[in-house]
Design a protein around this motif. Structure first.
Motif, PDB file in Angstrom:
ATOM      1  N   ASP A 116       0.031  -5.038  -1.440  1.00  0.00           N
ATOM      2  CA  ASP A 116      -1.252  -4.417  -1.526  1.00  0.00           C
ATOM      3  C   ASP A 116      -2.019  -3.689  -0.398  1.00  0.00           C
ATOM      4  O   ASP A 116      -2.134  -2.637  -0.357  1.00  0.00           O
ATOM      5  CB  ASP A 116      -2.000  -5.633  -1.895  1.00  0.00           C
ATOM      6  N   GLN A 117      -1.803  -4.548   0.522  1.00  0.00           N
ATOM      7  CA  GLN A 117      -2.310  -3.958   2.021  1.00  0.00           C
ATOM      8  C   GLN A 117      -1.857  -2.709   2.407  1.00  0.00           C
ATOM      9  O   GLN A 117      -2.306  -1.750   2.752  1.00  0.00           O
ATOM     10  CB  GLN A 117      -2.376  -5.143   2.974  1.00  0.00           C
ATOM     11  N   GLU A 118      -0.353  -2.716   2.242  1.00  0.00           N
ATOM     12  CA  GLU A 118       0.524  -1.546   2.705  1.00  0.00           C
ATOM     13  C   GLU A 118       0.235  -0.306   1.821  1.00  0.00           C
ATOM     14  O   GLU A 118      -0.063   0.733   2.309  1.00  0.00           O
ATOM     15  CB  GLU A 118       1.921  -1.607   2.524  1.00  0.00           C
ATOM     16  N   ARG A 119      -0.148  -0.654   0.572  1.00  0.00           N
ATOM     17  CA  ARG A 119      -0.400   0.642  -0.123  1.00  0.00           C
ATOM     18  C   ARG A 119      -1.794   1.260  -0.027  1.00  0.00           C
ATOM     19  O   ARG A 119      -1.989   2.309   0.164  1.00  0.00           O
ATOM     20  CB  ARG A 119      -0.385   0.017  -1.724  1.00  0.00           C
ATOM     21  N   GLU A 120      -2.823   0.064   0.320  1.00  0.00           N
ATOM     22  CA  GLU A 120      -4.285   0.578   0.447  1.00  0.00           C
ATOM     23  C   GLU A 120      -4.326   1.348   1.981  1.00  0.00           C
ATOM     24  O   GLU A 120      -5.130   2.098   2.058  1.00  0.00           O
ATOM     25  CB  GLU A 120      -5.143  -0.779   0.619  1.00  0.00           C
ATOM     26  N   ALA A 121      -3.090   0.909   2.744  1.00  0.00           N
ATOM     27  CA  ALA A 121      -3.471   1.531   4.062  1.00  0.00           C
ATOM     28  C   ALA A 121      -2.853   2.707   4.194  1.00  0.00           C
ATOM     29  O   ALA A 121      -2.482   3.519   5.307  1.00  0.00           O
ATOM     30  CB  ALA A 121      -2.811   0.544   5.243  1.00  0.00           C
ATOM     31  N   GLY A 122      -1.945   3.284   3.037  1.00  0.00           N
ATOM     32  CA  GLY A 122      -1.342   4.475   3.073  1.00  0.00           C
ATOM     33  C   GLY A 122       0.070   4.514   3.423  1.00  0.00           C
ATOM     34  O   GLY A 122       0.596   5.491   3.947  1.00  0.00           O
ATOM     35  N   GLY A 123       0.536   3.048   3.384  1.00  0.00           N
ATOM     36  CA  GLY A 123       1.834   2.958   4.217  1.00  0.00           C
ATOM     37  C   GLY A 123       2.987   2.665   3.088  1.00  0.00           C
ATOM     38  O   GLY A 123       4.212   2.187   3.606  1.00  0.00           O
ATOM     39  N   THR A 124       2.747   3.008   1.876  1.00  0.00           N
ATOM     40  CA  THR A 124       4.031   2.785   0.751  1.00  0.00           C
ATOM     41  C   THR A 124       5.212   3.535   1.008  1.00  0.00           C
ATOM     42  O   THR A 124       6.232   2.765   1.166  1.00  0.00           O
ATOM     43  CB  THR A 124       3.255   3.319  -0.609  1.00  0.00           C
ATOM     44  N   ASN A 125       5.247   4.886   1.265  1.00  0.00           N
ATOM     45  CA  ASN A 125       6.341   5.379   1.712  1.00  0.00           C
ATOM     46  C   ASN A 125       7.135   5.174   2.879  1.00  0.00           C
ATOM     47  O   ASN A 125       8.599   5.107   2.998  1.00  0.00           O
ATOM     48  CB  ASN A 125       6.074   7.053   1.609  1.00  0.00           C
ATOM     49  N   VAL A 126       6.406   4.885   3.906  1.00  0.00           N
ATOM     50  CA  VAL A 126       7.087   4.424   5.070  1.00  0.00           C
ATOM     51  C   VAL A 126       7.840   2.984   4.847  1.00  0.00           C
ATOM     52  O   VAL A 126       8.865   3.082   5.378  1.00  0.00           O
ATOM     53  CB  VAL A 126       6.005   4.396   6.224  1.00  0.00           C
ATOM     54  N   LEU A 133       9.022   2.048   1.974  1.00  0.00           N
ATOM     55  CA  LEU A 133      10.059   2.047   0.996  1.00  0.00           C
ATOM     56  C   LEU A 133      11.214   2.882   1.608  1.00  0.00           C
ATOM     57  O   LEU A 133      12.331   2.452   1.624  1.00  0.00           O
ATOM     58  CB  LEU A 133       9.751   2.923  -0.142  1.00  0.00           C
ATOM     59  N   ARG A 134      10.997   3.865   2.635  1.00  0.00           N
ATOM     60  CA  ARG A 134      11.871   4.488   3.358  1.00  0.00           C
ATOM     61  C   ARG A 134      12.569   3.608   4.294  1.00  0.00           C
ATOM     62  O   ARG A 134      13.752   3.525   4.418  1.00  0.00           O
ATOM     63  CB  ARG A 134      11.286   5.719   4.108  1.00  0.00           C
ATOM     64  N   GLY A 135      11.917   2.800   4.866  1.00  0.00           N
ATOM     65  CA  GLY A 135      12.291   1.572   5.987  1.00  0.00           C
ATOM     66  C   GLY A 135      13.199   0.957   5.315  1.00  0.00           C
ATOM     67  O   GLY A 135      14.392   0.395   5.628  1.00  0.00           O
ATOM     68  N   GLN A 136      12.930   0.273   4.045  1.00  0.00           N
ATOM     69  CA  GLN A 136      13.882  -0.587   3.351  1.00  0.00           C
ATOM     70  C   GLN A 136      14.940  -0.191   2.837  1.00  0.00           C
ATOM     71  O   GLN A 136      16.196  -0.752   2.725  1.00  0.00           O
ATOM     72  CB  GLN A 136      12.858  -1.336   2.186  1.00  0.00           C
ATOM     73  N   LEU A 137      15.005   1.001   2.331  1.00  0.00           N
ATOM     74  CA  LEU A 137      16.276   1.872   2.082  1.00  0.00           C
ATOM     75  C   LEU A 137      16.999   2.148   3.052  1.00  0.00           C
ATOM     76  O   LEU A 137      18.398   2.150   3.157  1.00  0.00           O
ATOM     77  CB  LEU A 137      15.774   3.074   1.178  1.00  0.00           C
ATOM     78  N   ILE A 166       8.997   6.190  -7.624  1.00  0.00           N
ATOM     79  CA  ILE A 166      10.490   5.912  -7.789  1.00  0.00           C
ATOM     80  C   ILE A 166      10.958   7.371  -7.615  1.00  0.00           C
ATOM     81  O   ILE A 166      12.195   7.602  -7.027  1.00  0.00           O
ATOM     82  CB  ILE A 166      10.702   5.522  -9.125  1.00  0.00           C
ATOM     83  N   SER A 167      10.260   8.347  -7.737  1.00  0.00           N
ATOM     84  CA  SER A 167      10.640   9.805  -7.323  1.00  0.00           C
ATOM     85  C   SER A 167      10.666   9.938  -5.811  1.00  0.00           C
ATOM     86  O   SER A 167      11.646  10.656  -5.477  1.00  0.00           O
ATOM     87  CB  SER A 167      10.017  10.784  -8.149  1.00  0.00           C
ATOM     88  N   PHE A 168       9.829   9.240  -5.171  1.00  0.00           N
ATOM     89  CA  PHE A 168       9.763   9.145  -3.626  1.00  0.00           C
ATOM     90  C   PHE A 168      11.081   8.551  -3.424  1.00  0.00           C
ATOM     91  O   PHE A 168      11.846   9.015  -2.374  1.00  0.00           O
ATOM     92  CB  PHE A 168       8.615   8.721  -3.238  1.00  0.00           C
ATOM     93  N   ILE A 169      11.631   7.452  -3.990  1.00  0.00           N
ATOM     94  CA  ILE A 169      12.521   6.739  -3.528  1.00  0.00           C
ATOM     95  C   ILE A 169      13.819   7.652  -3.800  1.00  0.00           C
ATOM     96  O   ILE A 169      14.962   7.781  -2.839  1.00  0.00           O
ATOM     97  CB  ILE A 169      13.025   5.418  -4.548  1.00  0.00           C
TER      98      ILE A 169
END
Ligand code: PEP
Length: 252
Positions: A133-143, A145-149, A189-192
């Motif tokens: 939740d916090q990561e999404r609210e801080a605008g960090g979702t894509n970072v 996801l990319r890091g985990q991938l 998912i399209s970002f992924i």
């Protein structure tokens, strides 16, 4: 129309004894005989894996473990390895579920080793990624996801990517009843998929199946599956009831 066959997987987490699992399998198989073109996966706890696999023999339903160690054997108390899963006919393994990352401190480097060990043993990994939740609210979702991938798929080749599944599971949606809207899930998912195209290549990224997970139920599966890039669902709580899970499987 996508050529990616949908996959619906039910993660039982730490629920069901062998007796409960046997009753579930008998009921579930009757309910999904007429399911359309969809891959079905059940992910019971370790103690039920072999009995569930036997109960499903001759059916189209695959069996997955919820975790495994990256070593084939060794002094790792409490762990289970790929050869052990292989011998009892386990087809798939969930890796990097957020509950494993949070409560058992699994990190991307461990997961890269587990993904490699599964692929080398012919077990299909289902690698979970997702933001809090916090990561999404801080605008960090894509970072995130990319890091985990990048971390979790560090040892995977472009050719191997379609031998596995990716599950986008936003942590804020897991077990909370707060499902991502189809728009939010599709965007992530399209970002992924785009990120995988950068990491591997466009062909591999277009072929890999990416599931959504997080409070999926019989009422929201249809709208989620209508999104272009969502190729299936990883279902937790709603998979514990055979009739409810069967109606998710038959979303079409
Ligand atoms: C899960 O455990 O992978 C999950 C998505 O759980 P739930 O469906 O209960 O949110």
């Amino acid at each position: 129309m996508s050529e990616r066959t949908p996959v619906i997987a039910g993660n039982w987490k730490m629920f069901k004894t062998n007796t409960e699992a046997a009753a579930y399998v008998a009921e579930f198989l009757e309910l999904v005989v007429d399911a359309g073109s969809v891959e079905i996966v059940l992910c019971p706890p370790f103690t039920c894996l072999e009995a569930v696999r036997r109960g499903l023999d001759g059916s189209r339903v695959r069996v997955a473990a919820q975790n495994m160690h990256f070593k084939a054997e060794g002094a790792y108390t409490g762990e289970v390895s790929a050869p052990m899963l292989n011998e009892i006919g386990v087809a798939d393994v969930i890796l990097g579920h957020s509950e494993r990352r949070e409560f058992f401190c699994e990190n991307d480097a461990d997961l890269a080793r587990k993904v490699g060990a599964a692929l080398n043993s012919g077990i299909r990994p289902i690698l979970c990624v997702g933001e809090s939740d916090q990561e999404r609210e801080a605008g960090g979702t894509n970072v995130k996801l990319r890091g985990q991938l990048e971390g979790g798929l560090a040892g995977v080749s472009a050719g191997q990517l379609s031998d596995m599944l990716i599950a986008y599971e936003p942590i804020w949606a897991i077990g909370t009843g707060k499902t991502a809207t189809p728009e939010i899930a599709e965007e992530a998912i399209s970002f992924i998929r785009g990120s995988l195209a950068d990491q591997f290549d466009k062909v591999a990224a277009a072929r890999v199946r990416i599931l959504y997970g997080g409070s999926v139920n019989p009422g929201n599966i249809g709208a989620l599956m209508a999104a272009e890039n969502i190729d299936g669902a990883l279902v937790g709580g709603a998979s514990l009831d055979a009739a409810g899970f069967a109606s998710i499987v038959k979303f079409g």
